[in-house]
Motif scaffolding. Sequence first.
Motif, PDB file in Angstrom:
ATOM      1  N   GLU A  24      36.384  52.964  40.148  1.00  0.00           N
ATOM      2  CA  GLU A  24      36.783  51.915  41.071  1.00  0.00           C
ATOM      3  C   GLU A  24      37.649  50.908  40.332  1.00  0.00           C
ATOM      4  OE1 GLU A  24      33.263  51.245  44.214  1.00  0.00           O
ATOM      5  OE2 GLU A  24      32.813  50.626  42.175  1.00  0.00           O
ATOM      6  N   TYR A  25      38.582  50.321  41.045  1.00  0.00           N
ATOM      7  CA  TYR A  25      39.444  49.294  40.493  1.00  0.00           C
ATOM      8  C   TYR A  25      39.285  48.028  41.328  1.00  0.00           C
ATOM      9  CZ  TYR A  25      41.613  53.096  37.926  1.00  0.00           C
ATOM     10  OH  TYR A  25      41.829  54.162  37.098  1.00  0.00           O
ATOM     11  N   PHE A  26      39.379  46.884  40.668  1.00  0.00           N
ATOM     12  CA  PHE A  26      39.224  45.591  41.319  1.00  0.00           C
ATOM     13  C   PHE A  26      40.385  44.690  40.942  1.00  0.00           C
ATOM     14  CE2 PHE A  26      35.040  47.352  40.593  1.00  0.00           C
ATOM     15  CZ  PHE A  26      34.393  47.156  41.810  1.00  0.00           C
ATOM     16  N   VAL A  27      40.704  43.745  41.820  1.00  0.00           N
ATOM     17  CA  VAL A  27      41.685  42.717  41.504  1.00  0.00           C
ATOM     18  C   VAL A  27      40.892  41.488  41.078  1.00  0.00           C
ATOM     19  CG1 VAL A  27      43.552  41.290  42.383  1.00  0.00           C
ATOM     20  CG2 VAL A  27      43.334  43.648  43.156  1.00  0.00           C
ATOM     21  N   ALA A  28      41.180  40.986  39.888  1.00  0.00           N
ATOM     22  CA  ALA A  28      40.444  39.851  39.341  1.00  0.00           C
ATOM     23  C   ALA A  28      41.410  38.734  38.968  1.00  0.00           C
ATOM     24  CB  ALA A  28      39.662  40.279  38.110  1.00  0.00           C
ATOM     25  N   GLN A  29      40.910  37.493  39.063  1.00  0.00           N
ATOM     26  CA  GLN A  29      41.701  36.323  38.687  1.00  0.00           C
ATOM     27  C   GLN A  29      40.914  35.492  37.691  1.00  0.00           C
ATOM     28  OE1 GLN A  29      42.240  33.088  41.525  1.00  0.00           O
ATOM     29  NE2 GLN A  29      44.437  33.196  41.118  1.00  0.00           N
ATOM     30  N   LYS A  30      41.557  35.124  36.581  1.00  0.00           N
ATOM     31  CA  LYS A  30      40.920  34.260  35.592  1.00  0.00           C
ATOM     32  C   LYS A  30      40.952  32.829  36.115  1.00  0.00           C
ATOM     33  CE  LYS A  30      41.984  36.995  31.545  1.00  0.00           C
ATOM     34  NZ  LYS A  30      42.597  37.035  30.225  1.00  0.00           N
ATOM     35  N   PRO A  31      39.823  32.133  36.091  1.00  0.00           N
ATOM     36  CA  PRO A  31      39.807  30.764  36.617  1.00  0.00           C
ATOM     37  C   PRO A  31      40.552  29.759  35.739  1.00  0.00           C
ATOM     38  CG  PRO A  31      37.652  31.373  35.774  1.00  0.00           C
ATOM     39  CD  PRO A  31      38.511  32.587  35.691  1.00  0.00           C
ATOM     40  N   CYS A  36      46.262  36.971  37.699  1.00  0.00           N
ATOM     41  CA  CYS A  36      45.574  38.114  38.304  1.00  0.00           C
ATOM     42  C   CYS A  36      45.822  39.374  37.491  1.00  0.00           C
ATOM     43  CB  CYS A  36      46.068  38.329  39.724  1.00  0.00           C
ATOM     44  SG  CYS A  36      45.636  37.004  40.860  1.00  0.00           S
ATOM     45  N   SER A  37      44.864  40.271  37.540  1.00  0.00           N
ATOM     46  CA  SER A  37      45.000  41.556  36.867  1.00  0.00           C
ATOM     47  C   SER A  37      44.121  42.579  37.567  1.00  0.00           C
ATOM     48  CB  SER A  37      44.612  41.445  35.394  1.00  0.00           C
ATOM     49  OG  SER A  37      43.272  41.039  35.282  1.00  0.00           O
ATOM     50  N   VAL A  38      44.390  43.850  37.286  1.00  0.00           N
ATOM     51  CA  VAL A  38      43.581  44.949  37.813  1.00  0.00           C
ATOM     52  C   VAL A  38      42.595  45.344  36.727  1.00  0.00           C
ATOM     53  CG1 VAL A  38      43.632  47.333  38.629  1.00  0.00           C
ATOM     54  CG2 VAL A  38      45.408  45.736  39.338  1.00  0.00           C
ATOM     55  N   VAL A  39      41.309  45.408  37.090  1.00  0.00           N
ATOM     56  CA  VAL A  39      40.255  45.749  36.135  1.00  0.00           C
ATOM     57  C   VAL A  39      39.388  46.864  36.703  1.00  0.00           C
ATOM     58  CG1 VAL A  39      40.213  43.449  35.089  1.00  0.00           C
ATOM     59  CG2 VAL A  39      38.751  43.932  37.036  1.00  0.00           C
ATOM     60  N   ARG A  40      38.677  47.562  35.821  1.00  0.00           N
ATOM     61  CA  ARG A  40      37.784  48.649  36.256  1.00  0.00           C
ATOM     62  C   ARG A  40      36.373  48.159  36.544  1.00  0.00           C
ATOM     63  NH1 ARG A  40      39.062  54.063  32.812  1.00  0.00           N
ATOM     64  NH2 ARG A  40      41.020  54.534  33.844  1.00  0.00           N
ATOM     65  N   ALA A  41      35.936  47.116  35.874  1.00  0.00           N
ATOM     66  CA  ALA A  41      34.581  46.596  36.087  1.00  0.00           C
ATOM     67  C   ALA A  41      34.633  45.478  37.117  1.00  0.00           C
ATOM     68  CB  ALA A  41      34.013  46.074  34.780  1.00  0.00           C
ATOM     69  N   LYS A  42      33.623  45.413  37.954  1.00  0.00           N
ATOM     70  CA  LYS A  42      33.577  44.376  38.976  1.00  0.00           C
ATOM     71  C   LYS A  42      33.480  43.005  38.301  1.00  0.00           C
ATOM     72  CE  LYS A  42      31.314  43.088  43.236  1.00  0.00           C
ATOM     73  NZ  LYS A  42      30.299  43.435  44.224  1.00  0.00           N
ATOM     74  N   PRO A  43      34.355  42.064  38.673  1.00  0.00           N
ATOM     75  CA  PRO A  43      34.313  40.730  38.071  1.00  0.00           C
ATOM     76  C   PRO A  43      32.971  40.047  38.303  1.00  0.00           C
ATOM     77  CG  PRO A  43      36.351  41.059  39.284  1.00  0.00           C
ATOM     78  CD  PRO A  43      35.463  42.218  39.596  1.00  0.00           C
ATOM     79  N   ASP A  44      32.521  39.283  37.297  1.00  0.00           N
ATOM     80  CA  ASP A  44      31.203  38.670  37.351  1.00  0.00           C
ATOM     81  C   ASP A  44      31.174  37.322  38.062  1.00  0.00           C
ATOM     82  OD1 ASP A  44      32.482  37.079  35.522  1.00  0.00           O
ATOM     83  OD2 ASP A  44      31.148  37.533  33.857  1.00  0.00           O
ATOM     84  N   GLY A  45      32.328  36.743  38.354  1.00  0.00           N
ATOM     85  CA  GLY A  45      32.369  35.459  39.039  1.00  0.00           C
ATOM     86  C   GLY A  45      32.400  34.272  38.088  1.00  0.00           C
ATOM     87  N   LYS A  46      32.224  34.505  36.808  1.00  0.00           N
ATOM     88  CA  LYS A  46      32.259  33.418  35.820  1.00  0.00           C
ATOM     89  C   LYS A  46      33.538  33.496  34.989  1.00  0.00           C
ATOM     90  CE  LYS A  46      27.268  33.255  35.547  1.00  0.00           C
ATOM     91  NZ  LYS A  46      26.101  33.535  34.743  1.00  0.00           N
ATOM     92  N   SER A  47      33.727  34.600  34.285  1.00  0.00           N
ATOM     93  CA  SER A  47      34.927  34.748  33.465  1.00  0.00           C
ATOM     94  C   SER A  47      36.108  35.252  34.285  1.00  0.00           C
ATOM     95  CB  SER A  47      34.668  35.685  32.291  1.00  0.00           C
ATOM     96  OG  SER A  47      34.326  36.968  32.776  1.00  0.00           O
ATOM     97  N   ALA A  48      35.846  35.845  35.431  1.00  0.00           N
ATOM     98  CA  ALA A  48      36.895  36.311  36.336  1.00  0.00           C
ATOM     99  C   ALA A  48      36.344  36.335  37.760  1.00  0.00           C
ATOM    100  CB  ALA A  48      37.375  37.690  35.941  1.00  0.00           C
ATOM    101  N   MET A  49      37.199  35.972  38.702  1.00  0.00           N
ATOM    102  CA  MET A  49      36.817  35.960  40.112  1.00  0.00           C
ATOM    103  C   MET A  49      37.433  37.178  40.806  1.00  0.00           C
ATOM    104  SD  MET A  49      35.042  33.196  40.347  1.00  0.00           S
ATOM    105  CE  MET A  49      34.889  32.966  42.075  1.00  0.00           C
ATOM    106  N   MET A  50      36.663  37.794  41.699  1.00  0.00           N
ATOM    107  CA  MET A  50      37.165  38.944  42.440  1.00  0.00           C
ATOM    108  C   MET A  50      38.059  38.456  43.576  1.00  0.00           C
ATOM    109  SD  MET A  50      34.943  42.000  44.028  1.00  0.00           S
ATOM    110  CE  MET A  50      35.496  42.931  45.412  1.00  0.00           C
ATOM    111  N   ILE A  51      39.218  39.063  43.698  1.00  0.00           N
ATOM    112  CA  ILE A  51      40.138  38.749  44.781  1.00  0.00           C
ATOM    113  C   ILE A  51      39.989  39.848  45.824  1.00  0.00           C
ATOM    114  CG2 ILE A  51      42.561  38.415  45.421  1.00  0.00           C
ATOM    115  CD1 ILE A  51      41.421  36.241  43.573  1.00  0.00           C
ATOM    116  N   GLY A  52      39.724  39.465  47.048  1.00  0.00           N
ATOM    117  CA  GLY A  52      39.473  40.438  48.106  1.00  0.00           C
ATOM    118  C   GLY A  52      37.983  40.747  48.194  1.00  0.00           C
TER     119      GLY A  52
END
Length: 75
Positions: A24-31, A36-52
Motif C-alpha cells: 500500500e502507498y500513502f500520501v503523507a505531509q510533514k507538519p 508532501c511525499s509518497v510513503v509505504r507505511a501509514k503515517p502516524d500523525g505525529k511525524s507525518a500526517m496522512m493526506i486523504g
Amino acid sequence: MPRKLLPALLAMLLAAAPALAATEYFVAQKPTNKTCSVVRAKPDGKSAMMIGTSSYKTEAMAKAAMTKAPECQKK
C-alpha cells in the motif's frame, strides 16, 4: 521423490507469503515544512500526517493523488 519435495515446497511457499503481500502507498505531509511525499507505511500523525482517507495500490496512483491534493499544492 515428489512426496519428499512436497513438504519442502510447502515450507518455502509459507515463508514467502509475507513478501507476496499487497503493498500500500500513502500520501503523507510533514507538519514542520508542509512538504508532501509518497510513503509505504501509514503515517502516524505525529511525524507525518496522512493526506486523504485511503491508501493506493500503486505508487503512480499515490503520486497522482498527491498532485491533486489541495494540501500539497505549492503556494
